[in-house]
Design a protein around this motif. Sequence first.
Motif, PDB file in Angstrom:
ATOM      1  N   LYS A   1      -3.074 -26.280 -18.602  1.00 53.37           N
ATOM      2  CA  LYS A   1      -2.033 -26.499 -17.598  1.00 53.37           C
ATOM      3  C   LYS A   1      -0.865 -25.545 -17.823  1.00 53.37           C
ATOM      4  O   LYS A   1      -0.339 -24.956 -16.869  1.00 53.37           O
ATOM      5  N   PHE A   2      -0.459 -25.395 -19.074  1.00 51.16           N
ATOM      6  CA  PHE A   2       0.617 -24.486 -19.430  1.00 51.16           C
ATOM      7  C   PHE A   2       0.292 -23.068 -18.981  1.00 51.16           C
ATOM      8  O   PHE A   2       1.121 -22.379 -18.377  1.00 51.16           O
ATOM      9  N   SER A   3      -0.912 -22.618 -19.258  1.00 49.09           N
ATOM     10  CA  SER A   3      -1.323 -21.254 -18.922  1.00 49.09           C
ATOM     11  C   SER A   3      -1.347 -21.026 -17.420  1.00 49.09           C
ATOM     12  O   SER A   3      -0.843 -20.006 -16.931  1.00 49.09           O
ATOM     13  N   ILE A   4      -1.914 -21.964 -16.696  1.00 49.18           N
ATOM     14  CA  ILE A   4      -2.014 -21.810 -15.237  1.00 49.18           C
ATOM     15  C   ILE A   4      -0.634 -21.821 -14.589  1.00 49.18           C
ATOM     16  O   ILE A   4      -0.289 -20.920 -13.809  1.00 49.18           O
ATOM     17  N   VAL A   5       0.176 -22.814 -14.912  1.00 48.35           N
ATOM     18  CA  VAL A   5       1.496 -22.928 -14.287  1.00 48.35           C
ATOM     19  C   VAL A   5       2.368 -21.730 -14.651  1.00 48.35           C
ATOM     20  O   VAL A   5       3.001 -21.121 -13.780  1.00 48.35           O
ATOM     21  N   ASN A   6       2.385 -21.355 -15.910  1.00 49.23           N
ATOM     22  CA  ASN A   6       3.230 -20.226 -16.299  1.00 49.23           C
ATOM     23  C   ASN A   6       2.693 -18.898 -15.775  1.00 49.23           C
ATOM     24  O   ASN A   6       3.472 -17.992 -15.470  1.00 49.23           O
TER      25      ASN A   6
ATOM     26  N   LEU B   1       5.090 -16.645 -13.546  1.00 51.12           N
ATOM     27  CA  LEU B   1       5.310 -15.231 -13.894  1.00 51.12           C
ATOM     28  C   LEU B   1       4.968 -14.332 -12.713  1.00 51.12           C
ATOM     29  O   LEU B   1       5.693 -13.368 -12.419  1.00 51.12           O
ATOM     30  N   LEU B   2       3.886 -14.631 -12.033  1.00 49.15           N
ATOM     31  CA  LEU B   2       3.473 -13.835 -10.874  1.00 49.15           C
ATOM     32  C   LEU B   2       4.499 -13.951  -9.745  1.00 49.15           C
ATOM     33  O   LEU B   2       4.869 -12.939  -9.134  1.00 49.15           O
ATOM     34  N   VAL B   3       4.972 -15.174  -9.473  1.00 46.14           N
ATOM     35  CA  VAL B   3       5.984 -15.377  -8.428  1.00 46.14           C
ATOM     36  C   VAL B   3       7.266 -14.627  -8.780  1.00 46.14           C
ATOM     37  O   VAL B   3       7.867 -13.957  -7.930  1.00 46.14           O
ATOM     38  N   ASP B   4       7.675 -14.704 -10.045  1.00 44.53           N
ATOM     39  CA  ASP B   4       8.886 -14.009 -10.490  1.00 44.53           C
ATOM     40  C   ASP B   4       8.712 -12.496 -10.391  1.00 44.53           C
ATOM     41  O   ASP B   4       9.614 -11.783  -9.952  1.00 44.53           O
ATOM     42  N   LEU B   5       7.552 -12.020 -10.774  1.00 47.36           N
ATOM     43  CA  LEU B   5       7.288 -10.579 -10.745  1.00 47.36           C
ATOM     44  C   LEU B   5       7.262 -10.055  -9.312  1.00 47.36           C
ATOM     45  O   LEU B   5       7.876  -9.020  -9.009  1.00 47.36           O
ATOM     46  N   VAL B   6       6.588 -10.761  -8.421  1.00 43.99           N
ATOM     47  CA  VAL B   6       6.465 -10.320  -7.036  1.00 43.99           C
ATOM     48  C   VAL B   6       7.774 -10.546  -6.280  1.00 43.99           C
ATOM     49  O   VAL B   6       8.208  -9.693  -5.503  1.00 43.99           O
ATOM     50  N   GLY B   7       8.418 -11.675  -6.511  1.00 41.33           N
ATOM     51  CA  GLY B   7       9.619 -12.022  -5.753  1.00 41.33           C
ATOM     52  C   GLY B   7      10.854 -11.250  -6.149  1.00 41.33           C
ATOM     53  O   GLY B   7      11.697 -10.947  -5.314  1.00 41.33           O
ATOM     54  N   GLY B   8      10.996 -10.933  -7.417  1.00 42.62           N
ATOM     55  CA  GLY B   8      12.232 -10.299  -7.841  1.00 42.62           C
ATOM     56  C   GLY B   8      12.054  -8.888  -8.348  1.00 42.62           C
ATOM     57  O   GLY B   8      13.017  -8.247  -8.770  1.00 42.62           O
ATOM     58  N   GLY B   9      10.867  -8.362  -8.326  1.00 39.85           N
ATOM     59  CA  GLY B   9      10.644  -6.999  -8.787  1.00 39.85           C
ATOM     60  C   GLY B   9      10.607  -6.881 -10.302  1.00 39.85           C
ATOM     61  O   GLY B   9      10.538  -5.789 -10.845  1.00 39.85           O
TER      62      GLY B   9
ATOM     63  N   TRP C   1      13.770 -15.219 -14.710  1.00 40.49           N
ATOM     64  CA  TRP C   1      13.863 -16.657 -14.920  1.00 40.49           C
ATOM     65  C   TRP C   1      12.585 -17.274 -15.451  1.00 40.49           C
ATOM     66  O   TRP C   1      12.624 -18.249 -16.198  1.00 40.49           O
ATOM     67  N   SER C   2      11.425 -16.713 -15.104  1.00 42.71           N
ATOM     68  CA  SER C   2      10.153 -17.308 -15.536  1.00 42.71           C
ATOM     69  C   SER C   2       9.947 -17.189 -17.042  1.00 42.71           C
ATOM     70  O   SER C   2       9.229 -17.999 -17.643  1.00 42.71           O
ATOM     71  N   LEU C   3      10.587 -16.197 -17.656  1.00 39.47           N
ATOM     72  CA  LEU C   3      10.467 -16.045 -19.107  1.00 39.47           C
ATOM     73  C   LEU C   3      11.132 -17.201 -19.849  1.00 39.47           C
ATOM     74  O   LEU C   3      10.659 -17.605 -20.912  1.00 39.47           O
ATOM     75  N   TYR C   4      12.219 -17.740 -19.299  1.00 35.95           N
ATOM     76  CA  TYR C   4      12.880 -18.880 -19.930  1.00 35.95           C
ATOM     77  C   TYR C   4      11.977 -20.121 -19.901  1.00 35.95           C
ATOM     78  O   TYR C   4      11.871 -20.856 -20.883  1.00 35.95           O
ATOM     79  N   ILE C   5      11.341 -20.330 -18.759  1.00 38.17           N
ATOM     80  CA  ILE C   5      10.411 -21.465 -18.648  1.00 38.17           C
ATOM     81  C   ILE C   5       9.262 -21.273 -19.629  1.00 38.17           C
ATOM     82  O   ILE C   5       8.879 -22.204 -20.355  1.00 38.17           O
ATOM     83  N   LEU C   6       8.710 -20.058 -19.652  1.00 40.81           N
ATOM     84  CA  LEU C   6       7.612 -19.752 -20.565  1.00 40.81           C
ATOM     85  C   LEU C   6       8.026 -19.985 -22.017  1.00 40.81           C
ATOM     86  O   LEU C   6       7.275 -20.580 -22.796  1.00 40.81           O
TER      87      LEU C   6
END
Length: 167
Positions: A89-94, A98-106, A110-115
Amino acid sequence: MTAFDAKSTPSYSQEDVQQILKLAIAHQSKDQEKEFSYEQLLEIAAELEISPEMLKLAERDWQVAQGEIQQRQAFNAYRTERFKKRFGKFSIVNGVLLLVDLVGGGGLSWSLYILLFWGLGIGLDAWNTFQTKGEEYEIAFQNWYRKHQLKQTFNRVVNKFLNAWQS
């Protein structure tokens, strides 16, 4: 005892005798790749002047110990499977975050903090899962064992009730 003295007969403590016999039996069974029958066990016990009652008592103690070993193996397998699910679950959600953060913000922000924070929790969970010694492990095992026994008892009662009801 480290060396044999040719003039005197060596003597051994009970623990030494147990270890020597254990090794000798292990060597013999490796050489012949066989199992011992109950009759052979009785013969060995008789040669060692162990009464059949003491042998039965020792066998019962051994069976109890084997049962506990099997329960601990089942508990460890349960904990490992539970950890694998959590890690999945951790791997899939993160991965998605990460993909949303990478695509959305270039880039990644923020996704690194969650990770990082969730990864810390997963690391602690892994530590607890694969730590099989200590007081916390014993408490977790006892709690799991009680729940396991309660489920078995409940299932037996329900099965008896259903069998009686069907009759």
